[in-house]
Design an enzyme around this catalytic site. Structure first.
Site, PDB file in Angstrom:
ATOM      1  N   CYS A  54       0.843  -1.199   0.000  1.00  0.00           N
ATOM      2  CA  CYS A  54       0.000   0.000   0.000  1.00  0.00           C
ATOM      3  C   CYS A  54       0.881   1.252   0.000  1.00  0.00           C
ATOM      4  O   CYS A  54       1.849   1.338   0.752  1.00  0.00           O
ATOM      5  CB  CYS A  54      -0.906  -0.003   1.234  1.00  0.00           C
ATOM      6  SG  CYS A  54      -2.025   1.405   1.271  1.00  0.00           S
ATOM      7  N   CYS A  58       0.669   4.606   6.972  1.00  0.00           N
ATOM      8  CA  CYS A  58       0.045   4.456   8.293  1.00  0.00           C
ATOM      9  C   CYS A  58       0.991   3.673   9.234  1.00  0.00           C
ATOM     10  O   CYS A  58       1.361   2.531   8.933  1.00  0.00           O
ATOM     11  CB  CYS A  58      -1.281   3.732   8.168  1.00  0.00           C
ATOM     12  SG  CYS A  58      -2.304   4.413   6.837  1.00  0.00           S
ATOM     13  N   CYS A  61       0.291  -0.021  10.332  1.00  0.00           N
ATOM     14  CA  CYS A  61      -0.218  -1.020   9.382  1.00  0.00           C
ATOM     15  C   CYS A  61       0.864  -1.878   8.734  1.00  0.00           C
ATOM     16  O   CYS A  61       1.802  -1.364   8.108  1.00  0.00           O
ATOM     17  CB  CYS A  61      -1.028  -0.332   8.290  1.00  0.00           C
ATOM     18  SG  CYS A  61      -1.832  -1.534   7.201  1.00  0.00           S
ATOM     19  N   CYS A  98     -17.113  -8.582   5.079  1.00  0.00           N
ATOM     20  CA  CYS A  98     -16.379  -7.329   4.892  1.00  0.00           C
ATOM     21  C   CYS A  98     -15.125  -7.592   4.076  1.00  0.00           C
ATOM     22  O   CYS A  98     -14.347  -8.478   4.421  1.00  0.00           O
ATOM     23  CB  CYS A  98     -15.971  -6.752   6.237  1.00  0.00           C
ATOM     24  SG  CYS A  98     -17.316  -6.619   7.404  1.00  0.00           S
ATOM     25  N   CYS A 129     -19.878  -5.314   3.098  1.00  0.00           N
ATOM     26  CA  CYS A 129     -19.123  -4.149   3.547  1.00  0.00           C
ATOM     27  C   CYS A 129     -17.794  -4.139   2.810  1.00  0.00           C
ATOM     28  O   CYS A 129     -17.229  -5.196   2.537  1.00  0.00           O
ATOM     29  CB  CYS A 129     -18.874  -4.241   5.051  1.00  0.00           C
ATOM     30  SG  CYS A 129     -17.846  -2.880   5.663  1.00  0.00           S
ATOM     31  N   CYS A 189     -19.429   2.859   8.435  1.00  0.00           N
ATOM     32  CA  CYS A 189     -18.683   2.130   9.466  1.00  0.00           C
ATOM     33  C   CYS A 189     -17.380   2.898   9.663  1.00  0.00           C
ATOM     34  O   CYS A 189     -16.539   2.942   8.770  1.00  0.00           O
ATOM     35  CB  CYS A 189     -18.402   0.705   8.987  1.00  0.00           C
ATOM     36  SG  CYS A 189     -17.319  -0.216  10.092  1.00  0.00           S
ATOM     37  N   ARG A 261     -18.156  -2.112  17.481  1.00  0.00           N
ATOM     38  CA  ARG A 261     -17.486  -3.400  17.233  1.00  0.00           C
ATOM     39  C   ARG A 261     -16.180  -3.529  18.017  1.00  0.00           C
ATOM     40  O   ARG A 261     -15.293  -2.681  17.910  1.00  0.00           O
ATOM     41  CB  ARG A 261     -17.204  -3.588  15.751  1.00  0.00           C
ATOM     42  CG  ARG A 261     -16.467  -4.918  15.480  1.00  0.00           C
ATOM     43  CD  ARG A 261     -16.312  -5.245  14.017  1.00  0.00           C
ATOM     44  NE  ARG A 261     -17.583  -5.262  13.357  1.00  0.00           N
ATOM     45  CZ  ARG A 261     -17.829  -4.698  12.184  1.00  0.00           C
ATOM     46  NH1 ARG A 261     -16.873  -4.092  11.535  1.00  0.00           N
ATOM     47  NH2 ARG A 261     -19.033  -4.752  11.650  1.00  0.00           N
TER      48      ARG A 261
HETATM   49  N1  SAM Z   1      -6.622   0.832   3.006  1.00  0.00           N
HETATM   50  C1  SAM Z   1      -7.907   1.115   3.486  1.00  0.00           C
HETATM   51  C2  SAM Z   1      -7.939   2.182   4.550  1.00  0.00           C
HETATM   52  O1  SAM Z   1      -6.927   2.410   5.198  1.00  0.00           O
HETATM   53  O2  SAM Z   1      -8.997   2.760   4.754  1.00  0.00           O
HETATM   54  C3  SAM Z   1      -8.622  -0.123   4.002  1.00  0.00           C
HETATM   55  C4  SAM Z   1      -7.855  -1.183   4.772  1.00  0.00           C
HETATM   56  S1  SAM Z   1      -7.115  -0.663   6.314  1.00  0.00           S
HETATM   57  C5  SAM Z   1      -6.135  -2.055   6.733  1.00  0.00           C
HETATM   58  C6  SAM Z   1      -8.504  -0.665   7.432  1.00  0.00           C
HETATM   59  C7  SAM Z   1      -8.273  -0.287   8.856  1.00  0.00           C
HETATM   60  O3  SAM Z   1      -7.603  -1.329   9.554  1.00  0.00           O
HETATM   61  C8  SAM Z   1      -7.422   0.913   9.161  1.00  0.00           C
HETATM   62  O4  SAM Z   1      -8.111   2.113   9.002  1.00  0.00           O
HETATM   63  C9  SAM Z   1      -7.051   0.690  10.604  1.00  0.00           C
HETATM   64  O5  SAM Z   1      -8.013   1.311  11.439  1.00  0.00           O
HETATM   65  C10 SAM Z   1      -7.128  -0.819  10.759  1.00  0.00           C
HETATM   66  N2  SAM Z   1      -5.800  -1.401  11.062  1.00  0.00           N
HETATM   67  C11 SAM Z   1      -4.782  -1.557  10.206  1.00  0.00           C
HETATM   68  N3  SAM Z   1      -3.705  -2.092  10.816  1.00  0.00           N
HETATM   69  C12 SAM Z   1      -4.056  -2.289  12.108  1.00  0.00           C
HETATM   70  C13 SAM Z   1      -3.374  -2.804  13.247  1.00  0.00           C
HETATM   71  N4  SAM Z   1      -2.106  -3.201  13.184  1.00  0.00           N
HETATM   72  N5  SAM Z   1      -4.036  -2.864  14.428  1.00  0.00           N
HETATM   73  C14 SAM Z   1      -5.322  -2.448  14.500  1.00  0.00           C
HETATM   74  N6  SAM Z   1      -6.019  -1.944  13.445  1.00  0.00           N
HETATM   75  C15 SAM Z   1      -5.393  -1.860  12.274  1.00  0.00           C
HETATM   76 FE1  SF4 Z   2      -2.794   1.206   3.403  1.00  0.00          FE
HETATM   77 FE2  SF4 Z   2      -2.800  -0.004   5.748  1.00  0.00          FE
HETATM   78 FE3  SF4 Z   2      -3.015   2.616   5.658  1.00  0.00          FE
HETATM   79 FE4  SF4 Z   2      -5.088   1.082   4.793  1.00  0.00          FE
HETATM   80  S1  SF4 Z   2      -4.289   1.233   6.847  1.00  0.00           S
HETATM   81  S2  SF4 Z   2      -4.215   2.898   3.792  1.00  0.00           S
HETATM   82  S3  SF4 Z   2      -3.913  -0.656   3.950  1.00  0.00           S
HETATM   83  S4  SF4 Z   2      -1.235   1.402   4.979  1.00  0.00           S
END
Ligand code: SAM
Ligand code: SF4
Ligand code: DTB
Length: 338
Positions: A54, A58, A61, A98, A129, A189, A261
């Protein structure tokens, strides 16, 4: 019955978070029982339809290309794999499916592919979702027209702390996508992650953003950070579990008609901690052995937990604020049976 409010001040929210624990949980239970069966929990299953690489950064992530995490990348899953996973989720008792993609935003070509997925999953009688990153107004309308019930797009934390965690997009970008989702008529959501080193005030500010949206989100995922080696947040001090429960209880009081949730992080929680979260008003979980890239509790463990607590899966379509119309003939007999 308490009034639904969209004008919470951060001071009011901080005083809720700081109540004596028993008073806070009592207030949350009272709010919960006004709108929900306290012994029902909504059950969703998650599938990663596009994993890793990606472009966003973040800090929490494992799927960000900016971090050095051992992760098998995958291109967009073939439709047949989505169908198989959705069928299995339905057979296991999930009522909502989802689908998550590691994108900053979908391209229009991507959107055509995921729309096919929505159609396939819908035909099975499951609620749908997706979480695909940022959407334009037109893309949100196309997803809504295809029958997508919910769109997940988390605010993650307070506006003040956001820049410490993510630099490749802004809080305003997130709010804009949420506007498009709402305007297109889908259920919203949106929630956040706790345990990223934020302060109580940051948690209050996150809840304030969620509760003061023009309409409360139908679904509010509260994730506990899953710490993954190689991500910048690996090794951050863990949050006091009671502070997590307090935040769940406060979300329940502020948004009494929303499903809250208990999202990522359950694998790292004891059964007692999860029971406290349900007592505090959490009434939805992810069910199935995998979240997106990290583990979720084994299904047998969740079945036993539901049975021990006398919790039953909530039938599909029980959305207090915004009834979902695709509720079909879903099978729930595998979960929570004595
Ligand atoms: N890329 C899209 C986005 O960021 O909106 C969708 C997928 S992203 C993985 C969805 C959500 O997963 C993120 O907004 C975050 O809140 C959650 N998430 C990702 N990594 C995580 C982690 N290590 N622990 C808890 N929540 C996590
Ligand atoms: Fe990409 Fe993870 Fe951020 Fe979603 S949460 S935008 S998958 S880096
Ligand atoms: C949400 O709030 N939590 C889910 C879902 N929405 C998409 C994702 C949790 C991801 C946890 C880390 C992983 O498994 O990669």
């Amino acid at each position: 019955m308490s009034r639904i409010r969209n004008d919470w001040s951060v001071e009011e929210i901080e005083s809720l978070l700081g109540l004596p624990f028993n008073d806070l949980i009592f207030a949350a239970q009272r709010a919960h029982r006004e709108h929900f069966d306290p012994n029902q929990v909504q059950v969703s299953t998650l599938l990663s339809i596009k994993t890793g690489a990606c472009p966003e950064d973040c800090g929490y992530c494992p799927q960000s290309a900016h971090h050095d995490v051992e992760l098998e990348r995958e291109r967009l899953l073939p439709l047949e794999e989505v169908r198989t996973a959705a069928r299995s989720a339905r057979e296991q008792g999930a009522t909502r499916f989802c689908m998550g993609a590691a994108w900053r935003n979908p391209t229009d070509r991507n959107l055509e592919r995921v729309i096919e997925m929505v159609q396939v999953v819908r035909e099975m009688g499951l609620e749908t979702c997706m979480t695909l990153g940022m959407l334009t107004h037109e893309q949100a309308v196309r997803l809504a027209d295809a029958g997508l019930d919910y769109y997940n797009h988390n605010l993650d934390t307070s506006p003040e702390f956001y820049g410490e965690i993510i630099s490749t997009r802004t809080y305003g970008d997130r709010l804009e996508t949420l506007d498009h989702v709402r305007a297109a008529g889908m259920s919203v959501c949106t929630g956040g992650i706790l345990g990223m080193g934020e302060s109580r005030r940051d948690r209050a500010r996150l809840l304030q953003q969620l509760a003061n949206l023009p309409r409360h989100p139908e679904s509010v995922p509260i994730n506990q950070l899953v710490q993954v080696e190689g991500t910048p947040l690996f090794g951050v001090d863990a949050l006091d579990p009671f502070e997590f429960v307090r935040t769940v209880a406060t979300a329940r009081i502020l948004m009494p008609k929303s499903h809250v949730r208990l999202s990522a992080g359950r694998t790292q929680m004891t059964d007692e901690m999860q029971a406290l979260c349900f007592l505090a008003g959490a009434n939805s979980v992810f069910y199935g052995e995998q979240l997106l890239t990290t583990p979720n509790p084994e299904m047998a463990r969740d079945q036993t937990l539901f049975t021990r607590l006398g919790i039953e899966p909530e039938p599909a379509g029980n959305d207090a604020g915004n009834p979902v119309t695709t509720a079909g003939d879903t099978r729930v007999e595998h979960l929570g049976q004595a």
